[in-house]
Design an enzyme around this catalytic site. Structure first.
Site, PDB file in Angstrom:
ATOM      1  CG  ASN A   1      16.595 -28.235 -11.212  1.00  0.00           C
ATOM      2  OD1 ASN A   1      17.069 -27.826 -10.152  1.00  0.00           O
ATOM      3  ND2 ASN A   1      16.742 -27.586 -12.358  1.00  0.00           N
ATOM      4  CD1 TRP A   2      13.069 -30.398  -5.673  1.00  0.00           C
ATOM      5  CD2 TRP A   2      13.614 -29.933  -3.547  1.00  0.00           C
ATOM      6  NE1 TRP A   2      12.431 -31.312  -4.857  1.00  0.00           N
ATOM      7  CE2 TRP A   2      12.751 -31.048  -3.553  1.00  0.00           C
ATOM      8  CE3 TRP A   2      14.094 -29.461  -2.323  1.00  0.00           C
ATOM      9  CZ2 TRP A   2      12.344 -31.694  -2.377  1.00  0.00           C
ATOM     10  CZ3 TRP A   2      13.702 -30.104  -1.145  1.00  0.00           C
ATOM     11  CH2 TRP A   2      12.822 -31.206  -1.183  1.00  0.00           C
ATOM     12  CE  LYS A   3      14.112 -25.192 -12.664  1.00  0.00           C
ATOM     13  NZ  LYS A   3      13.532 -24.497 -13.793  1.00  0.00           N
TER      14      LYS A   3
ATOM     15  CD  GLU B   1      15.899 -28.991 -18.346  1.00  0.00           C
ATOM     16  OE1 GLU B   1      15.051 -29.508 -17.619  1.00  0.00           O
ATOM     17  OE2 GLU B   1      16.654 -28.062 -17.978  1.00  0.00           O
TER      18      GLU B   1
ATOM     19  N   GLY C   1       9.183 -24.077 -17.172  1.00  0.00           N
ATOM     20  CA  GLY C   1       8.351 -23.288 -16.269  1.00  0.00           C
ATOM     21  C   GLY C   1       7.219 -22.542 -16.955  1.00  0.00           C
TER      22      GLY C   1
ATOM     23  N   GLY D   1      11.326 -29.633 -12.930  1.00  0.00           N
ATOM     24  CA  GLY D   1      11.479 -28.517 -12.003  1.00  0.00           C
ATOM     25  C   GLY D   1      10.293 -28.418 -11.067  1.00  0.00           C
ATOM     26  N   GLY D   2       9.331 -27.577 -11.442  1.00  0.00           N
ATOM     27  CA  GLY D   2       8.202 -27.260 -10.568  1.00  0.00           C
ATOM     28  C   GLY D   2       7.485 -28.478 -10.005  1.00  0.00           C
TER      29      GLY D   2
ATOM     30  CG  HIS E   1      19.137 -25.684 -15.621  1.00  0.00           C
ATOM     31  ND1 HIS E   1      18.489 -24.489 -15.858  1.00  0.00           N
ATOM     32  CD2 HIS E   1      18.171 -26.620 -15.507  1.00  0.00           C
ATOM     33  CE1 HIS E   1      17.177 -24.708 -15.882  1.00  0.00           C
ATOM     34  NE2 HIS E   1      16.960 -25.996 -15.671  1.00  0.00           N
TER      35      HIS E   1
ATOM     36  CD  GLU F   1      16.117 -22.040 -14.420  1.00  0.00           C
ATOM     37  OE1 GLU F   1      16.482 -22.495 -13.331  1.00  0.00           O
ATOM     38  OE2 GLU F   1      14.991 -22.275 -14.915  1.00  0.00           O
TER      39      GLU F   1
ATOM     40  CB  SER G   1       6.118 -27.575 -18.950  1.00  0.00           C
ATOM     41  OG  SER G   1       6.435 -26.206 -18.780  1.00  0.00           O
TER      42      SER G   1
HETATM   43  P1  PGA Z   1      10.051 -27.111 -15.133  1.00  0.00           P
HETATM   44  O1  PGA Z   1      11.652 -26.966 -15.099  1.00  0.00           O
HETATM   45  O2  PGA Z   1       9.735 -28.586 -14.988  1.00  0.00           O
HETATM   46  O3  PGA Z   1       9.568 -26.292 -13.980  1.00  0.00           O
HETATM   47  O4  PGA Z   1       9.606 -26.600 -16.461  1.00  0.00           O
HETATM   48  C1  PGA Z   1      12.477 -27.923 -15.706  1.00  0.00           C
HETATM   49  C2  PGA Z   1      13.934 -27.563 -15.490  1.00  0.00           C
HETATM   50  O5  PGA Z   1      14.299 -26.391 -15.597  1.00  0.00           O
HETATM   51  O6  PGA Z   1      14.761 -28.452 -15.213  1.00  0.00           O
END
Ligand code: PGA
Length: 250
Positions: free
Chosen positions: A9-11, A164, A170, A231-232, A94, A96, A210
């Site tokens: 997930n590149w956000k 999640e 993050g 994500g990251g 998600h 977010e 994470s």
């Molecule tokens: P993260 O994000 O791996 O950076 O913790 C995961 C996500 O929000 O899908």
């Protein structure tokens, strides 16, 4: 056999120049077997990413879709538009999106139905806040989110579920193995109750929050963890590849 999926997930990250990461990912992919790989890029990159990955083992996904098919909804992007780019997945609900845009479980169910109608696989997200975790009501919260966010008609083909915990996204704080296993086992049981064992047993349940190359093997060891939403550590192929390899070897 149950699906296994490593999804990135590149956000809100990534310009056209960053698509070279997809080339590197493709070039260095391990022997995947039945493991699937998807990268969910910003809408601006969907078509270029889908074109670049083509018929390769890397699928492309979006990070949200509108509940409507088309019409007067300035700024929104519909599921048929996403499918038209060549993408095949879309993340729905998600945390977010829930937090930044006030998306409710009902909104998420409508978006999931729209995704299915366009032929997309919906990666539907759930997860508790730290306050909910500390109050000891995580499983109730997950049950409520699943009931409200999953439309009738879930299949192993049209839906993947991502657990999640918001406090793990993050932050570098990963739940214990027991905490992850408890929620994943619970989600599987909830799906079984509502959709029956034939559907529930085959739905991929992803853990997200994470995930890194260094913790992926341990996370994937849990019986009901069938992959990760990352994500990251999905932004650079060199960070994502060890996670893909850990899943393929699990
Ligand atoms: P993260 O994000 O791996 O950076 O913790 C995961 C996500 O929000 O899908």
């Amino acid at each position: 056999m149950r699906r296994k999926l490593a999804a990135g997930n590149w956000k809100m990250n990534g310009l056209r120049a960053d698509l070279t990461e997809l080339d590197t990912l493709h070039k260095d992919l391990p022997d995947l077997g039945p493991t699937e790989v998807a990268i969910c890029v910003p809408a601006t990159l969907l078509h270029a990413a889908a074109t670049a990955t083509g018929e390769s083992a890397i699928a492309i996904g979006a990070q949200d879709c509108a509940p409507q098919q088309k019409g007067a909804h300035t700024g929104d992007i519909s599921a048929p538009m996403i499918r038209d780019t060549g993408a095949t997945f879309v993340i729905i609900g998600h945390s977010e999106r829930r937090d930044d845009h006030g998306e409710t479980d009902a909104d998420i169910a409508d978006k999931a139905a729209a995704a299915w109608a366009a032929g997309l696989t919906a990666i539907i997200c759930c997860g508790e806040s730290l306050a909910t975790r500390e109050a000891g009501t995580t499983l109730d919260h997950i049950a409520t989110q699943l009931t409200g966010s999953l439309p009738d008609g879930v299949t192993a083909q049209n839906t993947v579920i991502a657990y999640e915990p918001i406090w793990a996204i993050g932050t570098g704080h990963v739940p214990t193995q027991e905490q992850i296993a408890e929620v994943h086992d619970f989600i599987r049981a909830q799906l079984d109750d509502r959709f029956g064992a034939k559907v529930a047993d085959n739905i991929a349940l992803l853990y997200g929050g994470s995930v890194k190359g260094s913790n992926a093997t341990e996370i994937f060891a849990a019986e009901n963890v069938d992959g990760a939403l990352v994500g990251g550590a999905s932004l650079k192929a060199s960070d994502f590849l060890p996670i893909v390899a850990a899943l393929a070897n699990s």
